[in-house]
Design an enzyme around this catalytic site. Structure first.
Site, PDB file in Angstrom:
ATOM      1  CG  ASP A  92      20.313   8.856  81.511  1.00 20.14           C
ATOM      2  OD1 ASP A  92      20.847   9.269  82.556  1.00 20.14           O
ATOM      3  OD2 ASP A  92      19.355   8.066  81.510  1.00 20.14           O
ATOM      4  CG  HIS A 115      18.011   9.745  84.651  1.00 21.04           C
ATOM      5  ND1 HIS A 115      18.270   8.434  84.284  1.00 21.04           N
ATOM      6  CD2 HIS A 115      17.304   9.658  85.814  1.00 21.04           C
ATOM      7  CE1 HIS A 115      17.757   7.608  85.175  1.00 21.04           C
ATOM      8  NE2 HIS A 115      17.162   8.327  86.113  1.00 21.04           N
ATOM      9  CB  SER A 164      14.774   6.146  87.119  1.00 16.85           C
ATOM     10  OG  SER A 164      16.003   6.450  87.709  1.00 16.85           O
TER      11      SER A 164
END
Length: 415
Positions: free
Chosen positions: A326, A372, A240
């Site tokens: 995502d 995600h 991330s």
């Protein structure tokens, strides 16, 4: 702090206990007789018990030195005399403990005793001096090996450094596998994260994002100078927002690492922050700034943004795992990043030697499932880890080393 029920205005509150600037509060539990604080300082975990009837009689207990992650367990009884919780580390599964409020003692539940038995590895806390003189903590795990062997041992460096969130130090089964295969695991607690309290985050956000990058460079340099692996056997991994620092390092100091593993990485900060229609962009400005409102903010983000600073040079090999569902990191941005990076590495290889092919492999692994935070199915999780480890073994040349050892053993047997 405390006050009486009928005097709740600010001037009536009295300070009972506070943590120092380099400590981070992890959790607080309130019981009838005690208030418990769980906190960390320079990687070590502590428990503070504050008696309600006599708040000055504060008791501080240092939790086991091997522990790096804390997870509270449900304590539904307000009048309970004990507190249950779990401790783990990247290389040790969670083990349950109980703290006795009256006796001020911690005991480990017998059925979990085996989970925490120390095996043949070292856990070390180091410090690296960043560009501005700030000391940055590093947590290192490795199998007990002769010092001279560590230089030729692969290292997997972990980084995050954003939103005031700590680097994940919870248990992962693949870490035990890597230790058994003589890998070094290094966790760089750079500014922007929250490992050393609120100030640590403040010192790595908005117009101080370069601090996190400088910290990461200092950490990897320190590892190498102390004899932990070498650049040719160094891999970097990030998830991330950690992709910002990992991608920035690839642009500014690609010689420090040989391979990079990124999972749902944030790589084009500038274009995302320029588009308020994207999910989360407006609230993300608290971390990155608003380039639409301030030209200086725009130029500062541009100065470290991984996508904006790709250049014609030799890069480490990179594998990016992304997910169709995502909503935070869109595949269009990753495709642009991959394309630009491939062109830069190919052009560099051609301009330096027409006969030499590009030594960097740039791979995008687009998964049809997951969001995600990755896949939810167990098999998909295993496959993802397997792909990433296979990539690391190939790019760091570990496969070749293993094959050579096998050949030598076979030759000796024949003799």
């Amino acid at each position: 702090m405390k006050t009486t029920v009928d005097c709740c205005s600010m001037e009536n509150w009295e300070l009972i206990y506070s943590l120092d600037a380099n400590s981070k509060l992890i959790d607080m539990e309130q019981f009838q007789s005690h208030c418990l604080l769980l906190w960390k300082n320079w990687g070590h975990l502590y428990l503070t018990a504050i008696p309600v009837e006599s708040p000055a009689a504060v008791k501080v207990v240092k939790l086991p030195s091997w522990a790096r992650a804390f997870e509270p367990q449900p304590n539904p009884v307000f009048s309970a005399s004990s507190f249950s919780f779990q401790l783990s580390s990247p290389v040790q599964p969670a083990s349950r403990f109980v703290y006795s409020l009256q006796e001020n003692e911690i005991c480990e539940l017998k059925e979990d005793m085996k989970a925490c038995e120390s095996w043949d590895y070292c856990s070390i806390c180091l410090q690296a001096t960043s560009l501005d003189g700030t000391l940055v903590p590093i947590t290192v795990f490795h199998k007990t090996l002769p010092k001279e062997m560590l230089t030729e041992t692969p290292v997997l460096v972990h980084v995050y450094g954003a939103y005031g969130m700590d680097l994940n130090m919870g248990f992962k089964p693949e870490n035990m596998l890597l230790l058994e295969e003589n890998w070094i695991l290094a966790y760089c607690h750079v500014r922007g994260g929250g490992e050393l309290g609120l100030i640590w985050h403040e010192d790595g956000k908005l117009d101080k994002k370069h601090n996190g990058l400088n910290d990461l460079i200092a950490c990897i340099t320190q590892l190498h100078s102390r004899g932990y692996s070498n650049p040719g056997l160094t891999a970097l991994t990030a998830n991330s927002a950690g992709g910002v620092l990992a991608g920035a390092l690839c642009n500014t100091a690609p010689h420090l690492v040989r391979a990079v593993v990124l999972k749902a990485p944030f790589l084009d900060v500038l274009n995302v922050m320029l588009d308020p229609c994207l999910p989360l962009t407006v609230e993300e400005r608290e971390e990155w700034g608003d380039p639409l409102a301030d030209r200086m903010v725009l130029e500062y983000i541009r100065s470290y943004c991984p996508y904006q600073n790709i250049k014609c040079q030799e890069y480490p090999s990179v594998i990016i795992t992304s997910y169709e569902n995502d909503q935070r990191v869109h595949k269009e941005g990753l495709l642009k990043y991959i394309s630009k990076l491939r062109k830069a590495t190919a052009y560099h290889a051609e301009s330096h030697s027409k006969q030499e092919s590009c030594s960097s492999n740039i791979i995008l692994d687009m998964q049809p499932e997951g969001d995600h935070f990755g896949p939810t199915a167990w098999d998909d999780c295993l496959n993802e880890v397997a792909i990433q480890l296979a990539f690391l073994y190939k790019e760091l040349g570990i496969e070749d080393r293993i094959l050579k050892k096998k050949k030598k053993k076979e030759e000796k047997k024949k003799r």
